[in-house]
Design a protein around this motif. Structure first.
Motif, PDB file in Angstrom:
ATOM      1  N   SER A  32      -4.002   1.101  -1.101  1.00 24.54           N
ATOM      2  CA  SER A  32      -2.953   1.223  -0.089  1.00 24.54           C
ATOM      3  C   SER A  32      -2.146  -0.074  -0.080  1.00 24.54           C
ATOM      4  CB  SER A  32      -3.555   1.486   1.283  1.00 24.54           C
ATOM      5  OG  SER A  32      -4.265   0.351   1.688  1.00 24.54           O
ATOM      6  N   ALA A  33      -0.916   0.047   0.383  1.00 24.33           N
ATOM      7  CA  ALA A  33      -0.023  -1.117   0.334  1.00 24.33           C
ATOM      8  C   ALA A  33      -0.604  -2.274   1.142  1.00 24.33           C
ATOM      9  CB  ALA A  33       1.349  -0.735   0.874  1.00 24.33           C
ATOM     10  N   SER A  34      -1.371  -1.972   2.200  1.00 26.01           N
ATOM     11  CA  SER A  34      -1.853  -3.060   3.048  1.00 26.01           C
ATOM     12  C   SER A  34      -2.945  -3.881   2.358  1.00 26.01           C
ATOM     13  CB  SER A  34      -2.381  -2.476   4.353  1.00 26.01           C
ATOM     14  OG  SER A  34      -3.300  -1.454   4.057  1.00 26.01           O
ATOM     15  N   THR A  35      -3.758  -3.245   1.511  1.00 24.93           N
ATOM     16  CA  THR A  35      -4.827  -4.003   0.866  1.00 24.93           C
ATOM     17  C   THR A  35      -4.477  -4.409  -0.561  1.00 24.93           C
ATOM     18  OG1 THR A  35      -5.859  -1.964   0.108  1.00 24.93           O
ATOM     19  CG2 THR A  35      -6.617  -2.843   2.201  1.00 24.93           C
ATOM     20  N   LEU A  36      -3.252  -4.116  -0.973  1.00 29.70           N
ATOM     21  CA  LEU A  36      -2.903  -4.346  -2.377  1.00 29.70           C
ATOM     22  C   LEU A  36      -3.037  -5.808  -2.775  1.00 29.70           C
ATOM     23  CD1 LEU A  36      -1.715  -2.932  -4.929  1.00 29.70           C
ATOM     24  CD2 LEU A  36       0.477  -3.837  -4.231  1.00 29.70           C
ATOM     25  N   GLY A  37      -2.548  -6.706  -1.917  1.00 30.65           N
ATOM     26  CA  GLY A  37      -2.555  -8.125  -2.271  1.00 30.65           C
ATOM     27  C   GLY A  37      -3.960  -8.632  -2.554  1.00 30.65           C
ATOM     28  N   LEU A  38      -4.883  -8.389  -1.603  1.00 30.35           N
ATOM     29  CA  LEU A  38      -6.252  -8.882  -1.776  1.00 30.35           C
ATOM     30  C   LEU A  38      -6.936  -8.204  -2.957  1.00 30.35           C
ATOM     31  CD1 LEU A  38      -7.443  -9.077   1.921  1.00 30.35           C
ATOM     32  CD2 LEU A  38      -7.147 -10.976   0.328  1.00 30.35           C
ATOM     33  N   GLU A  93       8.954   6.760   2.542  1.00 30.24           N
ATOM     34  CA  GLU A  93      10.005   6.177   3.366  1.00 30.24           C
ATOM     35  C   GLU A  93       9.556   6.260   4.821  1.00 30.24           C
ATOM     36  OE1 GLU A  93      14.238   6.687   1.265  1.00 30.24           O
ATOM     37  OE2 GLU A  93      13.081   8.520   1.423  1.00 30.24           O
ATOM     38  N   PRO A  94       9.897   5.302   5.691  1.00 32.84           N
ATOM     39  CA  PRO A  94      10.753   4.147   5.404  1.00 32.84           C
ATOM     40  C   PRO A  94       9.997   2.895   4.982  1.00 32.84           C
ATOM     41  CG  PRO A  94      10.395   4.292   7.748  1.00 32.84           C
ATOM     42  CD  PRO A  94       9.589   5.402   7.120  1.00 32.84           C
ATOM     43  N   GLU A  95       8.670   2.969   4.824  1.00 33.13           N
ATOM     44  CA  GLU A  95       7.956   1.723   4.501  1.00 33.13           C
ATOM     45  C   GLU A  95       7.883   1.528   2.990  1.00 33.13           C
ATOM     46  OE1 GLU A  95       5.356   3.510   6.791  1.00 33.13           O
ATOM     47  OE2 GLU A  95       6.765   2.948   8.362  1.00 33.13           O
ATOM     48  N   LEU A  96       9.014   1.259   2.379  1.00 29.92           N
ATOM     49  CA  LEU A  96       9.022   1.093   0.931  1.00 29.92           C
ATOM     50  C   LEU A  96       8.870  -0.383   0.591  1.00 29.92           C
ATOM     51  CD1 LEU A  96      11.735   3.608  -0.197  1.00 29.92           C
ATOM     52  CD2 LEU A  96       9.284   3.852  -0.186  1.00 29.92           C
ATOM     53  N   SER A  97       7.743  -0.955   0.952  1.00 30.64           N
ATOM     54  CA  SER A  97       7.570  -2.341   0.547  1.00 30.64           C
ATOM     55  C   SER A  97       6.104  -2.621   0.292  1.00 30.64           C
ATOM     56  CB  SER A  97       8.166  -3.280   1.589  1.00 30.64           C
ATOM     57  OG  SER A  97       7.189  -3.671   2.497  1.00 30.64           O
ATOM     58  N   VAL A  98       5.856  -3.420  -0.711  1.00 25.06           N
ATOM     59  CA  VAL A  98       4.495  -3.818  -1.069  1.00 25.06           C
ATOM     60  C   VAL A  98       4.521  -5.322  -1.332  1.00 25.06           C
ATOM     61  CG1 VAL A  98       3.760  -1.633  -2.090  1.00 25.06           C
ATOM     62  CG2 VAL A  98       4.939  -3.306  -3.489  1.00 25.06           C
ATOM     63  N   PRO A  99       3.375  -5.984  -1.248  1.00 21.84           N
ATOM     64  CA  PRO A  99       3.375  -7.407  -1.592  1.00 21.84           C
ATOM     65  C   PRO A  99       3.628  -7.605  -3.083  1.00 21.84           C
ATOM     66  CG  PRO A  99       1.176  -6.666  -1.018  1.00 21.84           C
ATOM     67  CD  PRO A  99       2.082  -5.547  -0.697  1.00 21.84           C
ATOM     68  N   ALA A 106       2.731 -13.934 -13.613  1.00 22.04           N
ATOM     69  CA  ALA A 106       4.147 -14.323 -13.623  1.00 22.04           C
ATOM     70  C   ALA A 106       5.005 -13.260 -14.303  1.00 22.04           C
ATOM     71  CB  ALA A 106       4.317 -15.653 -14.340  1.00 22.04           C
ATOM     72  N   GLY A 107       4.393 -12.487 -15.205  1.00 18.49           N
ATOM     73  CA  GLY A 107       5.140 -11.456 -15.914  1.00 18.49           C
ATOM     74  C   GLY A 107       5.622 -10.329 -15.029  1.00 18.49           C
ATOM     75  N   ALA A 108       5.128 -10.272 -13.809  1.00 19.79           N
ATOM     76  CA  ALA A 108       5.564  -9.200 -12.914  1.00 19.79           C
ATOM     77  C   ALA A 108       6.992  -9.396 -12.438  1.00 19.79           C
ATOM     78  CB  ALA A 108       4.628  -9.121 -11.709  1.00 19.79           C
ATOM     79  N   ASP A 109       7.521 -10.578 -12.645  1.00 18.74           N
ATOM     80  CA  ASP A 109       8.832 -10.926 -12.088  1.00 18.74           C
ATOM     81  C   ASP A 109       9.907  -9.891 -12.429  1.00 18.74           C
ATOM     82  OD1 ASP A 109      11.179 -12.098 -11.355  1.00 18.74           O
ATOM     83  OD2 ASP A 109      10.689 -14.084 -12.117  1.00 18.74           O
ATOM     84  N   TRP A 110      10.177  -9.726 -13.701  1.00 19.37           N
ATOM     85  CA  TRP A 110      11.273  -8.824 -14.094  1.00 19.37           C
ATOM     86  C   TRP A 110      10.896  -7.373 -13.881  1.00 19.37           C
ATOM     87  CZ3 TRP A 110      14.158 -10.809 -19.061  1.00 19.37           C
ATOM     88  CH2 TRP A 110      14.750 -12.047 -18.758  1.00 19.37           C
ATOM     89  N   MET A 111       9.598  -7.052 -14.027  1.00 22.58           N
ATOM     90  CA  MET A 111       9.209  -5.650 -13.865  1.00 22.58           C
ATOM     91  C   MET A 111       9.394  -5.218 -12.411  1.00 22.58           C
ATOM     92  SD  MET A 111       5.994  -5.309 -16.422  1.00 22.58           S
ATOM     93  CE  MET A 111       4.980  -6.743 -16.257  1.00 22.58           C
ATOM     94  N   PHE A 119      14.382   2.067  -8.043  1.00 24.26           N
ATOM     95  CA  PHE A 119      13.776   2.908  -7.008  1.00 24.26           C
ATOM     96  C   PHE A 119      13.959   2.362  -5.599  1.00 24.26           C
ATOM     97  CE2 PHE A 119      11.519   4.013 -10.843  1.00 24.26           C
ATOM     98  CZ  PHE A 119      11.467   5.388 -10.771  1.00 24.26           C
ATOM     99  N   GLY A 120      14.377   1.121  -5.465  1.00 30.07           N
ATOM    100  CA  GLY A 120      14.585   0.570  -4.134  1.00 30.07           C
ATOM    101  C   GLY A 120      13.308   0.247  -3.393  1.00 30.07           C
ATOM    102  N   ILE A 121      12.287  -0.153  -4.122  1.00 29.86           N
ATOM    103  CA  ILE A 121      11.045  -0.550  -3.458  1.00 29.86           C
ATOM    104  C   ILE A 121      11.027  -2.069  -3.354  1.00 29.86           C
ATOM    105  CG2 ILE A 121       8.554  -0.697  -3.798  1.00 29.86           C
ATOM    106  CD1 ILE A 121       8.907   2.202  -4.960  1.00 29.86           C
ATOM    107  N   ARG A 122      10.843  -2.571  -2.158  1.00 29.93           N
ATOM    108  CA  ARG A 122      10.905  -4.020  -1.952  1.00 29.93           C
ATOM    109  C   ARG A 122       9.550  -4.639  -2.263  1.00 29.93           C
ATOM    110  NH1 ARG A 122      15.546  -5.620   0.053  1.00 29.93           N
ATOM    111  NH2 ARG A 122      14.727  -7.693  -0.362  1.00 29.93           N
ATOM    112  N   PHE A 123       9.578  -5.788  -2.914  1.00 31.41           N
ATOM    113  CA  PHE A 123       8.357  -6.533  -3.180  1.00 31.41           C
ATOM    114  C   PHE A 123       8.395  -7.792  -2.337  1.00 31.41           C
ATOM    115  CE2 PHE A 123       8.885  -3.725  -6.695  1.00 31.41           C
ATOM    116  CZ  PHE A 123       7.604  -3.328  -7.005  1.00 31.41           C
ATOM    117  N   GLU A 124       7.590  -7.787  -1.264  1.00 26.01           N
ATOM    118  CA  GLU A 124       7.631  -8.919  -0.336  1.00 26.01           C
ATOM    119  C   GLU A 124       7.039 -10.143  -1.019  1.00 26.01           C
ATOM    120  OE1 GLU A 124       9.279  -8.575   2.273  1.00 26.01           O
ATOM    121  OE2 GLU A 124       9.410  -6.382   2.236  1.00 26.01           O
ATOM    122  N   GLY A 125       7.728 -11.248  -0.893  1.00 31.29           N
ATOM    123  CA  GLY A 125       7.246 -12.481  -1.490  1.00 31.29           C
ATOM    124  C   GLY A 125       7.713 -12.693  -2.908  1.00 31.29           C
TER     125      GLY A 125
END
Ligand code: SF4
Lengths: 166, 184
Positions: A32-38, A93-99, A106-111, A119-125
């Motif tokens: 889930s988006a909430s536990t993705l970071g950890l 929608e509307p919570e289209l954001s993940v950490p 570092a390779g995740a930057d451009w992807m 797709f308009g999904i925000r990557f927080e941070g």
């Protein structure tokens, strides 16, 4: 050979109700988006998934039996043991954001920028979440299924040069 | 009164002389964005040898060119670049739209691909095909040379005629800048 028995106990610390399966020899987990970071931190540091192969997304609008609108996909690999893992995150929608995972790989930057662009999904941070392929002033996210294939006229929105202007 | 001409002297019009020079020294600007560009390279290479028609000097600076060959699809991010390069080229200048994509968008009827460069810049010659064979491109260049010889003038006034000025294609079925709300 599945490696889920090794991965799941670690991930279940963050989300006990974790969904996972094996499909034709490929391991998949749904986070889930909430536990993705950890969870991603744990996958990299404790389980050795040191390579992020790809970040991409699928739009499941009008897809039969789809539970979420968007399915975010992370493909991970462990370069020591050659294990692979597919991490999926369902988003609506509307919570289209993940950490963002740029701090981990570092390779995740451009992807991540491409997924934001298409797709308009925000990557927080994310350090620099701009469009990567389309022009800055483009306002839609064209790989969404509700965006018309031929666009909304953006391709015709240019001044016309005639001979006398050139 | 009969005028006695010395040997090896020909009388002609200044316009035809200028046209003759121009048509036999076309310097192409290869605006090759996709697969047609490969065919364009083949046209310039030894087998098809564009030098036979005086057009072998491909230059990558628009300041040195007078024939723009648009070979391949042009996307909306590339079109401002194309227009800028076209504006940087010196008069007199001509444009060949090579292949289905440059002329009409080809099979790429999608949000990002411009449906024919002639909507936005003047085009003198269209070369059909996907991709056109080098022979076809050479035929296009020969036809353009023919056109230059027939219509050209020293001061370039042929470009000011109405049919050269107007847009090649009506933009009726399309949203037009400033009249249609474009971005949602
Ligand atoms: S016309 Fe055909 S060969 Fe030329 S750029 Fe388009 S797809 Fe490629």
């Amino acid at each position: 050979m599945s490696n889920l028995h090794r991965i799941l106990p670690e991930l279940q610390k963050f989300d006990p109700a974790l969904r996972s399966d094996e499909f034709r020899g490929q391991d998949r987990v749904w986070l889930s988006a909430s536990t993705l970071g950890l969870s991603m931190q744990c996958l990299r540091d404790r389980l050795g998934f040191d390579l992020l192969v790809d970040v991409t997304c699928v739009d499941y609008l009008n897809y039969r039996n789809a539970s979420d609108r968007f399915g975010l996909v992370y493909l991970l690999a462990n370069t020591q043991s050659s294990q692979r893992l597919t991490v999926r995150v369902g988003l609506n929608e509307p919570e289209l954001s993940v950490p963002s995972v740029v701090s981990l790989w570092a390779g995740a930057d451009w992807m991540e920028r491409e997924v934001w662009d298409m797709f308009g999904i925000r990557f927080e941070g994310h350090p620099d979440l701009r469009r990567i392929l389309l022009p800055e002033e483009f306002s839609a996210h064209p790989l969404r299924k509700d965006y018309p294939l031929q666009g909304c006229g953006e391709r015709h929105n240019f001044p016309v040069l005639t001979r006398s202007q050139a | 009164m009969a005028l006695e001409l010395p040997e090896n002297v020909i009388v002609t019009q200044l316009d035809s002389l200028a046209n003759w020079c121009r048509k036999n020294s076309l310097w192409p600007m290869p605006f090759a964005t996709a697969c047609c560009g490969i065919e364009l390279m083949a046209t310039g290479a030894s087998r098809h040898d564009l030098a036979r028609f005086g057009a072998e000097v491909f230059r990558f600076s628009p300041r040195q060119c007078d024939l723009m060959i648009v070979a391949g699809r042009v996307v909306m991010k590339m079109l401002p670049v194309l227009q800028r390069i076209w504006q940087q080229m010196h008069e007199p200048k001509w444009c060949i739209s090579m292949g289905a994509c440059a002329s009409t968008g080809g099979v790429f009827d999608t949000y990002s691909v411009v449906q024919g460069i002639d909507r936005f810049i003047p085009v003198d010659m269209y070369v059909p095909g996907c991709p056109p064979r080098p022979e076809q491109l050479i035929q296009g260049i020969i036809d353009l040379q023919d056109k230059i010889q027939r219509e050209g003038t020293l001061e370039g006034s042929e470009f000011n005629t109405r049919h050269r000025q107007e847009r090649k294609r009506a933009l009726v079925e399309l949203p037009i800048l400033g009249q249609t709300p474009i971005f949602r």
